[in-house]
Write a protein that holds these residues in place. Structure first.
Motif, PDB file in Angstrom:
ATOM      1  N   CYS A  95     -32.776 -13.809 -37.950  1.00  0.00           N
ATOM      2  CA  CYS A  95     -31.342 -13.619 -38.209  1.00  0.00           C
ATOM      3  C   CYS A  95     -30.548 -14.909 -38.029  1.00  0.00           C
ATOM      4  O   CYS A  95     -29.702 -15.239 -38.859  1.00  0.00           O
ATOM      5  CB  CYS A  95     -30.781 -12.542 -37.280  1.00  0.00           C
ATOM      6  N   VAL A  96     -30.825 -15.639 -36.959  1.00  0.00           N
ATOM      7  CA  VAL A  96     -30.068 -16.867 -36.679  1.00  0.00           C
ATOM      8  C   VAL A  96     -30.330 -17.911 -37.757  1.00  0.00           C
ATOM      9  O   VAL A  96     -29.396 -18.483 -38.321  1.00  0.00           O
ATOM     10  CB  VAL A  96     -30.401 -17.396 -35.268  1.00  0.00           C
ATOM     11  N   LYS A  97     -31.604 -18.160 -38.069  1.00  0.00           N
ATOM     12  CA  LYS A  97     -31.924 -19.144 -39.114  1.00  0.00           C
ATOM     13  C   LYS A  97     -31.470 -18.655 -40.488  1.00  0.00           C
ATOM     14  O   LYS A  97     -30.972 -19.432 -41.297  1.00  0.00           O
ATOM     15  CB  LYS A  97     -33.419 -19.442 -39.128  1.00  0.00           C
ATOM     16  N   GLY A  98     -31.658 -17.385 -40.756  1.00  0.00           N
ATOM     17  CA  GLY A  98     -31.236 -16.840 -42.038  1.00  0.00           C
ATOM     18  C   GLY A  98     -29.750 -17.021 -42.264  1.00  0.00           C
ATOM     19  O   GLY A  98     -29.316 -17.441 -43.344  1.00  0.00           O
ATOM     20  N   PHE A  99     -28.962 -16.720 -41.252  1.00  0.00           N
ATOM     21  CA  PHE A  99     -27.509 -16.824 -41.373  1.00  0.00           C
ATOM     22  C   PHE A  99     -27.055 -18.289 -41.463  1.00  0.00           C
ATOM     23  O   PHE A  99     -26.210 -18.629 -42.299  1.00  0.00           O
ATOM     24  CB  PHE A  99     -26.825 -16.140 -40.183  1.00  0.00           C
ATOM     25  N   ASN A 100     -27.619 -19.134 -40.609  1.00  0.00           N
ATOM     26  CA  ASN A 100     -27.141 -20.522 -40.509  1.00  0.00           C
ATOM     27  C   ASN A 100     -27.799 -21.497 -41.472  1.00  0.00           C
ATOM     28  O   ASN A 100     -27.178 -22.495 -41.840  1.00  0.00           O
ATOM     29  CB  ASN A 100     -27.334 -21.029 -39.077  1.00  0.00           C
ATOM     30  N   GLU A 101     -29.044 -21.239 -41.880  1.00  0.00           N
ATOM     31  CA  GLU A 101     -29.771 -22.227 -42.670  1.00  0.00           C
ATOM     32  C   GLU A 101     -30.135 -21.763 -44.079  1.00  0.00           C
ATOM     33  O   GLU A 101     -30.196 -22.573 -44.993  1.00  0.00           O
ATOM     34  CB  GLU A 101     -31.062 -22.621 -41.941  1.00  0.00           C
ATOM     35  N   TRP A 102     -30.421 -20.495 -44.253  1.00  0.00           N
ATOM     36  CA  TRP A 102     -31.000 -20.039 -45.522  1.00  0.00           C
ATOM     37  C   TRP A 102     -30.031 -19.298 -46.444  1.00  0.00           C
ATOM     38  O   TRP A 102     -30.214 -19.298 -47.658  1.00  0.00           O
ATOM     39  CB  TRP A 102     -32.196 -19.120 -45.253  1.00  0.00           C
ATOM     40  N   LEU A 103     -29.030 -18.656 -45.900  1.00  0.00           N
ATOM     41  CA  LEU A 103     -28.168 -17.746 -46.667  1.00  0.00           C
ATOM     42  C   LEU A 103     -27.513 -18.421 -47.877  1.00  0.00           C
ATOM     43  O   LEU A 103     -27.555 -17.877 -48.982  1.00  0.00           O
ATOM     44  CB  LEU A 103     -27.102 -17.129 -45.749  1.00  0.00           C
ATOM     45  N   GLU A 104     -26.941 -19.570 -47.684  1.00  0.00           N
ATOM     46  CA  GLU A 104     -26.253 -20.249 -48.794  1.00  0.00           C
ATOM     47  C   GLU A 104     -27.220 -20.587 -49.923  1.00  0.00           C
ATOM     48  O   GLU A 104     -26.902 -20.426 -51.104  1.00  0.00           O
ATOM     49  CB  GLU A 104     -25.523 -21.496 -48.307  1.00  0.00           C
TER      50      GLU A 104
END
Length: 145
Positions: free
Chosen positions: A76-85
């Motif tokens: 969740c943390v990496k997905g939200f901060n690094e991958w989502l965009e």
């Protein structure tokens, strides 16, 4: 004034191997007092990642501009901060052009965070907010709430 929100998920194996779960969030004010709390039961769970992402979405629904959400899930943390965009730019696909897992929930996370400035951070291993949120999530999974 920002609020610290702790989100957690718990999964329990029931009879015949069926997985159920619970998600919870605890919101702490600047003094460290519980400002708000809530939980939700999931009657059917496929995996922990889906449940963790459901917890993040659950917290984002209640978050306000400037709040900080703490999660124990690297996904969740990496997905939200690094991958989502990047996923959004590639029409919800990974760099290798494969569809992302849990696209429905990632779209919901994106929608719920679009109009607010919210940070998502990795929670420390021993945190009172994390422990309280996990106890609520476990109680919800066991239908004790």
């Amino acid at each position: 004034m920002s609020i610290e929100i702790y989100v957690e998920a718990a999964m329990v194996r029931k009879q015949r191997g069926r997985l159920v779960g619970g998600v919870a969030y605890i919101a702490l004010d600047a003094d460290g007092c519980i400002d708000d709390e809530d939980w939700e039961y999931f009657d059917y769970v496929t995996d922990q990642a889906y449940l963790d992402l459901s917890a993040l979405s659950f917290g984002l629904k209640r978050a306000r501009d400037g709040d900080i959400i703490y999660s124990s899930s690297d996904y969740c943390v990496k997905g939200f901060n690094e991958w989502l965009e990047g996923w959004k730019k590639r029409d919800w696909r990974k760099a290798n052009k494969e569809p992302i897992a849990n696209e429905d929930l990632w779209r919901l996370v994106d929608e719920r965070s679009a109009k607010k400035r919210v940070e998502v951070r990795k929670v420390a291993a021993c945190s009172a907010g994390k422990d309280a949120a996990y106890r609520y999530a476990l109680a919800a999974a066991n239908r004790q709430l």
